[in-house]
Design an enzyme around this catalytic site. Structure first.
Site, PDB file in Angstrom:
ATOM      1  N   ARG A 142     -29.544  35.901-109.814  1.00 19.54           N
ATOM      2  CA  ARG A 142     -29.645  36.365-108.427  1.00 19.54           C
ATOM      3  C   ARG A 142     -30.222  35.300-107.497  1.00 19.54           C
ATOM      4  NH1 ARG A 142     -28.719  41.942-108.317  1.00 19.54           N
ATOM      5  NH2 ARG A 142     -29.531  43.130-110.069  1.00 19.54           N
ATOM      6  N   PHE A 159     -15.581  36.848-111.652  1.00 13.47           N
ATOM      7  CA  PHE A 159     -16.941  37.378-111.623  1.00 13.47           C
ATOM      8  C   PHE A 159     -17.879  36.330-111.033  1.00 13.47           C
ATOM      9  CE2 PHE A 159     -20.967  39.088-112.902  1.00 13.47           C
ATOM     10  CZ  PHE A 159     -20.767  40.446-112.705  1.00 13.47           C
ATOM     11  N   ASP A 188     -15.715  45.910-105.348  1.00 11.28           N
ATOM     12  CA  ASP A 188     -14.902  45.542-106.497  1.00 11.28           C
ATOM     13  C   ASP A 188     -13.944  46.706-106.766  1.00 11.28           C
ATOM     14  OD1 ASP A 188     -14.247  43.961-108.731  1.00 11.28           O
ATOM     15  OD2 ASP A 188     -15.717  44.949-109.994  1.00 11.28           O
ATOM     16  N   GLU A 217     -23.610  45.993 -98.197  1.00  8.09           N
ATOM     17  CA  GLU A 217     -23.245  45.842 -99.613  1.00  8.09           C
ATOM     18  C   GLU A 217     -22.952  44.378 -99.908  1.00  8.09           C
ATOM     19  OE1 GLU A 217     -23.510  46.656-102.460  1.00  8.09           O
ATOM     20  OE2 GLU A 217     -21.970  48.016-103.184  1.00  8.09           O
TER      21      GLU A 217
HETATM   22  P1  IMP Z   1     -17.631  48.655-107.581  1.00  7.53           P
HETATM   23  O1  IMP Z   1     -18.241  50.020-107.698  1.00  7.53           O
HETATM   24  O2  IMP Z   1     -16.743  48.336-108.747  1.00  7.53           O
HETATM   25  O3  IMP Z   1     -16.978  48.389-106.268  1.00  7.53           O
HETATM   26  O4  IMP Z   1     -18.795  47.624-107.810  1.00  7.53           O
HETATM   27  C1  IMP Z   1     -19.668  47.278-106.853  1.00  7.53           C
HETATM   28  C2  IMP Z   1     -20.919  46.715-107.471  1.00  7.53           C
HETATM   29  O5  IMP Z   1     -20.663  46.033-108.700  1.00  7.53           O
HETATM   30  C3  IMP Z   1     -21.489  45.696-106.531  1.00  7.53           C
HETATM   31  O6  IMP Z   1     -22.419  46.299-105.689  1.00  7.53           O
HETATM   32  C4  IMP Z   1     -22.098  44.683-107.464  1.00  7.53           C
HETATM   33  O7  IMP Z   1     -23.438  45.030-107.733  1.00  7.53           O
HETATM   34  C5  IMP Z   1     -21.289  44.785-108.739  1.00  7.53           C
HETATM   35  N1  IMP Z   1     -20.262  43.713-108.821  1.00  7.53           N
HETATM   36  C6  IMP Z   1     -18.932  43.814-108.636  1.00  7.53           C
HETATM   37  N2  IMP Z   1     -18.315  42.630-108.775  1.00  7.53           N
HETATM   38  C7  IMP Z   1     -19.291  41.746-109.060  1.00  7.53           C
HETATM   39  C8  IMP Z   1     -19.285  40.331-109.290  1.00  7.53           C
HETATM   40  O8  IMP Z   1     -18.273  39.613-109.278  1.00  7.53           O
HETATM   41  N3  IMP Z   1     -20.503  39.787-109.544  1.00  7.53           N
HETATM   42  C9  IMP Z   1     -21.669  40.503-109.557  1.00  7.53           C
HETATM   43  N4  IMP Z   1     -21.716  41.818-109.335  1.00  7.53           N
HETATM   44  C10 IMP Z   1     -20.531  42.436-109.085  1.00  7.53           C
HETATM   45 MG    MG Z   2     -25.061  44.431-109.382  1.00  8.54          MG
END
Ligand code: IMP
Ligand code: MG
Length: 178
Positions: free
Chosen positions: A164, A151, A102, A98
């Site tokens: 990206r 972010f 977050d 991964e």
């Molecule tokens: P979660 O489900 O909130 O843990 O989010 C995970 C997904 O959100 C990651 O696989 C990323 O694709 C996206 N994500 C979370 N934080 C960021 C960030 O700071 N920048 C870019 N994508 C993020």
């Molecule tokens: Mg993403």
């Protein structure tokens, strides 16, 4: 530097060091045991490409595509699985790759799905972790860098599918998404 980037969090060299550290931990954990690496698309593609080259055990690779973000910079909590692995996981050592944890919603869903399929073990490796933002309890087994609640984009990570391809990981200017 890209004008939308407020500051660089990890440059090329710092990313390479973090990736090597994670690879070392994974190598130490699995030894010679074969591993099925499941790459979570799209954000993890650069990390996976670099990490997999440093793994020393026999490795097979597959992909899952999961999204929870839509176009915003905060998680919706809803996790959408649009591509699933087709490999029979029975008895396998599964390593989820991964980009960033977050809220934890994405990985807790992915881990639950995979654990139900008879894998010998399911471990998680993540390049980045933002523990301050966690909504569900989940920890990676192998983490590259813990970062503050900002972010970030680049090295595979996007905002609305952009940035990206940046070769570094940078903090996105709030003006871009607020
Ligand atoms: P979660 O489900 O909130 O843990 O989010 C995970 C997904 O959100 C990651 O696989 C990323 O694709 C996206 N994500 C979370 N934080 C960021 C960030 O700071 N920048 C870019 N994508 C993020
Ligand atoms: Mg993403």
């Amino acid at each position: 530097m890209n004008k939308d980037i407020k500051r660089v969090l990890l440059d090329k060299e710092e990313i390479a060091a973090a990736v090597s550290e994670v690879a070392g931990k994974v190598n130490e954990c699995f030894g010679e045991e074969p591993v099925l690496a499941i790459v979570i698309l799209k954000g993890s593609m650069f990390f996976a490409a670099d990490l997999l080259k440093e793994l020393k055990m026999p490795v097979t690779v597959d992909f899952m595509k999961v999204s929870s973000y839509g176009k915003g910079a905060t998680s919706s909590g809803m996790v959408n699985l649009s591509l699933d692995t087709e490999i029979d996981l029975t008895g396998l050592n599964v390593l989820i790759i991964e980009d960033i944890i977050d809220s934890g919603n994405t990985l807790s869903k992915v881990r639950m799905l995979l654990a139900q399929r008879g894998a010998k073990c399911v471990k998680i490796c993540t390049l980045l972790d933002k523990p301050d933002r966690r909504e569900v309890e989940i920890d990676a087994d192998f983490t590259g860098r813990v970062i503050p609640n900002e972010f970030v984009v680049g090295y595979g990570l996007d905002f609305a599918e952009k940035y990206r391809n940046l070769p570094y990981i940078g903090v996105l200017d709030e003006a871009v998404y607020s």
